[in-house]
Scaffold this active site. Sequence first.
Site, PDB file in Angstrom:
ATOM      1  CG  HIS A 267      -2.024  -0.923   1.215  1.00 39.08           C
ATOM      2  ND1 HIS A 267      -3.018  -0.936   2.158  1.00 39.08           N
ATOM      3  CD2 HIS A 267      -2.332  -1.907   0.348  1.00 39.08           C
ATOM      4  CE1 HIS A 267      -3.897  -1.883   1.871  1.00 39.08           C
ATOM      5  NE2 HIS A 267      -3.498  -2.497   0.778  1.00 39.08           N
TER       6      HIS A 267
ATOM      7  CE1 TYR B 105      -4.518   2.907  12.088  1.00 35.04           C
ATOM      8  CE2 TYR B 105      -4.135   3.123   9.739  1.00 35.04           C
ATOM      9  CZ  TYR B 105      -3.841   2.534  10.962  1.00 35.04           C
ATOM     10  OH  TYR B 105      -2.872   1.560  11.035  1.00 35.04           O
TER      11      TYR B 105
ATOM     12  N   PRO C 191      -2.183  -0.581  19.526  1.00 36.54           N
ATOM     13  CG  PRO C 191      -4.034  -1.910  19.055  1.00 36.54           C
ATOM     14  CD  PRO C 191      -3.320  -1.254  20.181  1.00 36.54           C
TER      15      PRO C 191
ATOM     16  CE  LYS D 276       5.467   2.602  13.390  1.00 36.60           C
ATOM     17  NZ  LYS D 276       5.437   1.981  12.093  1.00 36.60           N
TER      18      LYS D 276
ATOM     19  CE1 TYR E 247      -0.083   2.980  10.190  1.00 40.18           C
ATOM     20  CE2 TYR E 247       0.577   2.455   7.940  1.00 40.18           C
ATOM     21  CZ  TYR E 247      -0.253   2.235   9.038  1.00 40.18           C
ATOM     22  OH  TYR E 247      -1.216   1.273   8.974  1.00 40.18           O
TER      23      TYR E 247
HETATM   24  P1  FAD Z   1       4.407 -12.898  20.869  1.00 40.90           P
HETATM   25  O1  FAD Z   1       3.892 -12.832  19.501  1.00 40.90           O
HETATM   26  O2  FAD Z   1       3.546 -12.612  22.015  1.00 40.90           O
HETATM   27  O3  FAD Z   1       5.208 -14.230  21.028  1.00 40.90           O
HETATM   28  C1  FAD Z   1       5.672 -14.694  22.273  1.00 40.90           C
HETATM   29  C2  FAD Z   1       5.602 -16.219  22.291  1.00 40.90           C
HETATM   30  O4  FAD Z   1       6.166 -16.682  23.500  1.00 40.90           O
HETATM   31  C3  FAD Z   1       4.173 -16.730  22.238  1.00 40.90           C
HETATM   32  O5  FAD Z   1       4.050 -17.689  21.223  1.00 40.90           O
HETATM   33  C4  FAD Z   1       3.942 -17.323  23.639  1.00 40.90           C
HETATM   34  O6  FAD Z   1       3.065 -18.431  23.609  1.00 40.90           O
HETATM   35  C5  FAD Z   1       5.351 -17.713  24.012  1.00 40.90           C
HETATM   36  N1  FAD Z   1       5.572 -17.814  25.456  1.00 40.90           N
HETATM   37  C6  FAD Z   1       5.077 -17.002  26.427  1.00 40.90           C
HETATM   38  N2  FAD Z   1       5.530 -17.406  27.634  1.00 40.90           N
HETATM   39  C7  FAD Z   1       6.299 -18.476  27.421  1.00 40.90           C
HETATM   40  C8  FAD Z   1       7.029 -19.334  28.283  1.00 40.90           C
HETATM   41  N3  FAD Z   1       7.052 -19.142  29.602  1.00 40.90           N
HETATM   42  N4  FAD Z   1       7.729 -20.353  27.726  1.00 40.90           N
HETATM   43  C9  FAD Z   1       7.727 -20.551  26.376  1.00 40.90           C
HETATM   44  N5  FAD Z   1       7.043 -19.772  25.518  1.00 40.90           N
HETATM   45  C10 FAD Z   1       6.346 -18.750  26.037  1.00 40.90           C
HETATM   46  N6  FAD Z   1       0.125  -5.379  16.842  1.00 40.90           N
HETATM   47  C11 FAD Z   1      -0.174  -4.640  15.796  1.00 40.90           C
HETATM   48  O7  FAD Z   1       0.707  -3.949  15.281  1.00 40.90           O
HETATM   49  N7  FAD Z   1      -1.446  -4.673  15.282  1.00 40.90           N
HETATM   50  C12 FAD Z   1      -2.442  -5.471  15.821  1.00 40.90           C
HETATM   51  O8  FAD Z   1      -3.554  -5.504  15.336  1.00 40.90           O
HETATM   52  C13 FAD Z   1      -2.157  -6.238  16.933  1.00 40.90           C
HETATM   53  N8  FAD Z   1      -3.103  -7.029  17.514  1.00 40.90           N
HETATM   54  C14 FAD Z   1      -2.767  -7.762  18.632  1.00 40.90           C
HETATM   55  C15 FAD Z   1      -3.728  -8.574  19.256  1.00 40.90           C
HETATM   56  C16 FAD Z   1      -3.419  -9.298  20.419  1.00 40.90           C
HETATM   57  C17 FAD Z   1      -4.472 -10.164  21.090  1.00 40.90           C
HETATM   58  C18 FAD Z   1      -2.106  -9.213  20.957  1.00 40.90           C
HETATM   59  C19 FAD Z   1      -1.750  -9.984  22.225  1.00 40.90           C
HETATM   60  C20 FAD Z   1      -1.148  -8.434  20.301  1.00 40.90           C
HETATM   61  C21 FAD Z   1      -1.467  -7.702  19.151  1.00 40.90           C
HETATM   62  N9  FAD Z   1      -0.517  -6.905  18.475  1.00 40.90           N
HETATM   63  C22 FAD Z   1      -0.836  -6.166  17.425  1.00 40.90           C
HETATM   64  C23 FAD Z   1       0.844  -6.849  18.884  1.00 40.90           C
HETATM   65  C24 FAD Z   1       1.707  -7.809  18.062  1.00 40.90           C
HETATM   66  O9  FAD Z   1       0.959  -8.933  17.723  1.00 40.90           O
HETATM   67  C25 FAD Z   1       2.890  -8.132  18.937  1.00 40.90           C
HETATM   68  O10 FAD Z   1       3.642  -6.934  19.091  1.00 40.90           O
HETATM   69  C26 FAD Z   1       3.783  -9.252  18.401  1.00 40.90           C
HETATM   70  O11 FAD Z   1       3.097 -10.473  18.489  1.00 40.90           O
HETATM   71  C27 FAD Z   1       5.072  -9.318  19.213  1.00 40.90           C
HETATM   72  O12 FAD Z   1       5.801 -10.451  18.859  1.00 40.90           O
HETATM   73  P2  FAD Z   1       6.663 -11.235  19.936  1.00 40.90           P
HETATM   74  O13 FAD Z   1       7.293 -12.347  19.196  1.00 40.90           O
HETATM   75  O14 FAD Z   1       7.503 -10.272  20.685  1.00 40.90           O
HETATM   76  O15 FAD Z   1       5.620 -11.773  21.012  1.00 40.90           O
HETATM   77  C1  DHB Z   2      -4.034  -3.807  11.473  1.00 40.87           C
HETATM   78  C2  DHB Z   2      -3.736  -3.688  12.790  1.00 40.87           C
HETATM   79  C3  DHB Z   2      -3.329  -2.474  13.296  1.00 40.87           C
HETATM   80  O1  DHB Z   2      -3.030  -2.344  14.602  1.00 40.87           O
HETATM   81  C4  DHB Z   2      -3.245  -1.359  12.476  1.00 40.87           C
HETATM   82  O2  DHB Z   2      -2.856  -0.175  13.008  1.00 40.87           O
HETATM   83  C5  DHB Z   2      -3.526  -1.489  11.145  1.00 40.87           C
HETATM   84  C6  DHB Z   2      -3.930  -2.716  10.641  1.00 40.87           C
HETATM   85  C7  DHB Z   2      -4.456  -5.118  10.933  1.00 40.87           C
HETATM   86  O3  DHB Z   2      -4.613  -6.050  11.741  1.00 40.87           O
HETATM   87  O4  DHB Z   2      -4.659  -5.239   9.726  1.00 40.87           O
END
Ligand code: FAD
Ligand code: DHB
Length: 385
Positions: free
Chosen positions: A67, A189, A281, A285, A373
């Site tokens: 996009h 947005y 969110p 980021k 962004y």
């Molecule tokens: P995670 O993806 O959380 O991965 C961590 C992993 O560690 C998980 O698989 C977990 O099961 C595992 N774990 C936890 N504890 C343990 C343990 N003790 N032992 C072994 N494994 C363990 N960001 C956006 O930008 N847009 C969004 O729309 C958005 N929606 C989201 C919705 C939800 C419900 C959540 C929770 C987050 C969302 N985020 C969003 C944020 C984004 O998804 C996260 O920033 C991203 O997942 C971070 O990646 P990570 O690998 O650091 O952590």
């Molecule tokens: C999506 C999630 C976000 O947090 C955002 O700012 C834009 C798009 C998405 O899930 O597509």
Amino acid sequence: MIVGAGPAGLLLSQLLHLQGIESVVLERCDRAYVEARVRAGVLEHGTAETLREAGISTRMDAEGMPHDGTELRFARARHRIDFATLTGRHIVVYGQQEIVKDLIAARFHAGADVRFEVDDVALHDLDSDRPRVTAGGESIEADFVIGADGFHGISRDHLADPSVYERTYPFAWLGILAEAPPSSRELIYCRHENGFALHSMRSPSITRMYLQVPATEDIGDWSDDRIWSELTTRLATDDGFELTEGPLLDKSITPMRSFVATPMQQGRLLIAGDAAHIVPPTGAKGMNLAIADVRLLSRALGGYYQDGRDDLVAAYTETALRRVWRATHFSWWMTTMLHTDPDGDAFSEQLANAQLDYVTASTAMATSLAENYTGLPYEQGWSYR
Ligand code: FAD
Ligand code: DHB
């Protein structure tokens, strides 16, 4: 040793492998659950480049949707922010769970040691040269332990004397995935007096949308009809915007929080992604920051193993935090500009409207939004100079 098979843990394992450094990944959940978890969808320009560098971009390049801009909608009118013209950069819309699937496939293809359903991970001797991780009755020694275990993980608890900075918001996002073609080519947005709404997508036939709801909201109070009706109300324009509806495939509520824990390291423990920081969110980021952290870590660990350098690992927190705080500010700014604050007053509402007016009327302000962004460069945490 890497704890957590989210985007951060899996990508780090892949980037290290490409430098000849092997790791073990321990994940608490099962593989199907991790691959099905619907979360983020917007990849910064540099995130897409990093996934290409990691050799896992075939499907992203084929199915992801680049996009060149986004829409800000308020007072029933549309305003486009043109990323390509303002910054020469773009974003790619491709689901986090697809990246996780691609990474797991690549790691197994390379014969990596990725273990799922390991629910008793404990960390030991982190201040020594041979830290240990115990899990499933086994004790594994490593050079480094990487805490990529998300916000609810265990690794952050091992920071000896962390500083924690936190802000909670009095609202949450209700997210849906619908079997319906997107109603707009780009993301929308939208600020509305009933609250924020976001139109996004996953493919030409799947729409992803979010609604601001109170922080205490129960998903049971939101029937499919109520969700569509509220989305239609908030996204309405004077020029007749039409929302395409379809069956819901997923529906969940996510709380909103800003959180930073520092330092992001303790002895031989280095933490990355949501384990160290959370953003609301609105700026898309969260996952991008997690990926920036592990890109930095892969270079620091590469320097350690290939050139015997300690300085890059030692500087990890300082370098990472500069980007983390920039994204924390941007996410807070987007959030306050686009949401209605149930505890706010008429003054804060007027400020948010004035900010939206400015960002859509001023090229300087629009450029600031666009460069944040689409993602700041990686050098020195981030820098344009
Ligand atoms: P995670 O993806 O959380 O991965 C961590 C992993 O560690 C998980 O698989 C977990 O099961 C595992 N774990 C936890 N504890 C343990 C343990 N003790 N032992 C072994 N494994 C363990 N960001 C956006 O930008 N847009 C969004 O729309 C958005 N929606 C989201 C919705 C939800 C419900 C959540 C929770 C987050 C969302 N985020 C969003 C944020 C984004 O998804 C996260 O920033 C991203 O997942 C971070 O990646 P990570 O690998 O650091 O952590
Ligand atoms: C999506 C999630 C976000 O947090 C955002 O700012 C834009 C798009 C998405 O899930 O597509």
